[in-house]
Design a protein around this motif. Structure first.
Motif: not given
Ligand SMILES: NC(=O)c1ccc[n+]([C@@H]2O[C@H](COP(=O)([O-])OP(=O)(O)OC[C@H]3O[C@@H](n4cnc5c(N)ncnc54)[C@H](O)[C@@H]3O)[C@@H](O)[C@H]2O)c1
Length: 281
Positions: A13-24, A138-139, A223-237
């Motif tokens: 849901t909300g698939s247009g957002g950056d975290i959603a796109r990385a997750t897709a 996953v919420f 050293q860095r702010i989180g990246s959408p990919k960091d969240i996507a990796n968690g969703v995949l798991f």
């Protein structure tokens, strides 16, 4: 090469957002067929296009999920296109800011609706299909839903309705994990810290500005702010079989923000001062 999600269908849901796109992109790279939806048709289509360009399969539909009919249509659309639902990622959100006193009743209802009621409606609509697949949910919650730290602007003065709704999401997830465990459905949350997205840019400003600095400082990995990919990796798991014995859990992906109580890393000077205080007692 076989993927960890071959043959599965994942709804975002909300698939247009950056975290959603990385997750897709992450789930599709592991073989999942993606069904995305967003209230913003252009953004949702951009995500589907990105998945196609990467060689994956994705279907998209523009819907307002805060309406019960929209939530139901999303589940029905997935079944029409792919015949099953194996994973549901509740990522969509919209929020209006304010303190406990300054938030208007209208903004309060809007925000609770878009962050707590909306993911519940979508999950409810997907349950018959998830029961058949023994799938998982996953919420995407937030560290601000569980922490009382003072270092995070969103958690204290600015986003009280949002934080309250995210706290509700954590509780909803555990309730559903209990309810649906006997059906083989797993339900978990991810609590991100501050992640680099268009929404973050809107809320906290560009890198280097004072507000942005205040929001990101509490990370223990400075050293860095989180990246959408960091969240996507968690969703995949969490949606994969690697997590087949994990339900009712919250996975914090926050660079250590929560562990610091939202205060950030102690400086060498702070640490030295504390040691002296302990010695003096
Ligand atoms: N970005 C961060 O730092 C951060 C931190 C903690 C938690 N989160 C959570 O992660 C998730 C994604 O965050 P993001 O930064 O990518 O957000 P975002 O605002 O960029 O994306 C959310 C998407 O949801 C869509 N949406 C809003 N209302 C909708 C509705 N009624 N129906 C359908 N779609 C709707 C929006 O159009 C948007 O594309 C959210 O749940 C957010 O609360 C983000």
């Amino acid at each position: 090469m076989s993927g960890r999600l071959d043959g599965r269908v994942a709804l975002i849901t909300g698939s247009g957002g950056d975290i959603a796109r990385a997750t897709a992109l992450r789930l599709a790279a592991e073989g999942a067929r993606i069904v995305g939806t967003d209230i913003d048709a252009g953004l949702a289509e951009a995500t589907a296009r990105a998945v196609h360009e990467a060689g994956g399969e994705a279907e998209t539909i523009a819907l307002d999920l805060s309406e019960e009919a929209g939530a139901q249509r999303f589940a029905d659309f997935a079944i029409e296109r792919f015949g099953r639902i194996d994973a549901l990622v509740n990522n969509a959100k919209a929020a209006r800011g304010g303190s406990g006193e300054s938030t208007s009743p209208e903004d309060w209802r809007f925000t609770i609706d878009r962050n707590l009621t909306m993911p519940w409606l979508v999950t409810r609509a997907a349950l018959p299909a998830l029961r058949e697949s023994r799938g998982s949910v996953v919420f995407i919650a937030s560290v601000s839903g569980a922490s009382f730290g003072t270092g995070y602007p969103g958690n204290t003065a600015n986003l009280v309705a949002y934080s309250t709704a995210k706290a509700g999401v954590l509780r909803l997830s555990v309730a559903l994990a209990n309810e649906l465990g006997p059906d083989g459905i797993r339900v978990n949350t991810i609590s991100p810290g501050v992640v680099e997205t268009a929404a973050t840019l809107r809320t906290y400003g560009a890198p280097g500005t004072a507000r942005r600095e205040l929001a990101t400082r509490p990370s223990l990995l400075p050293q860095r702010i989180g990246s959408p990919k960091d969240i996507a990796n968690g969703v995949l798991f969490l949606v994969s079989d690697d997590a087949s014995w994990i339900t009712g859990s919250d996975l914090r992906i926050d660079g250590g923000w929560f562990a610091s109580g939202g205060a950030g890393p102690a400086s060498a000077a702070d640490t030295a001062t504390l040691q002296v205080q302990v010695l003096e007692r």
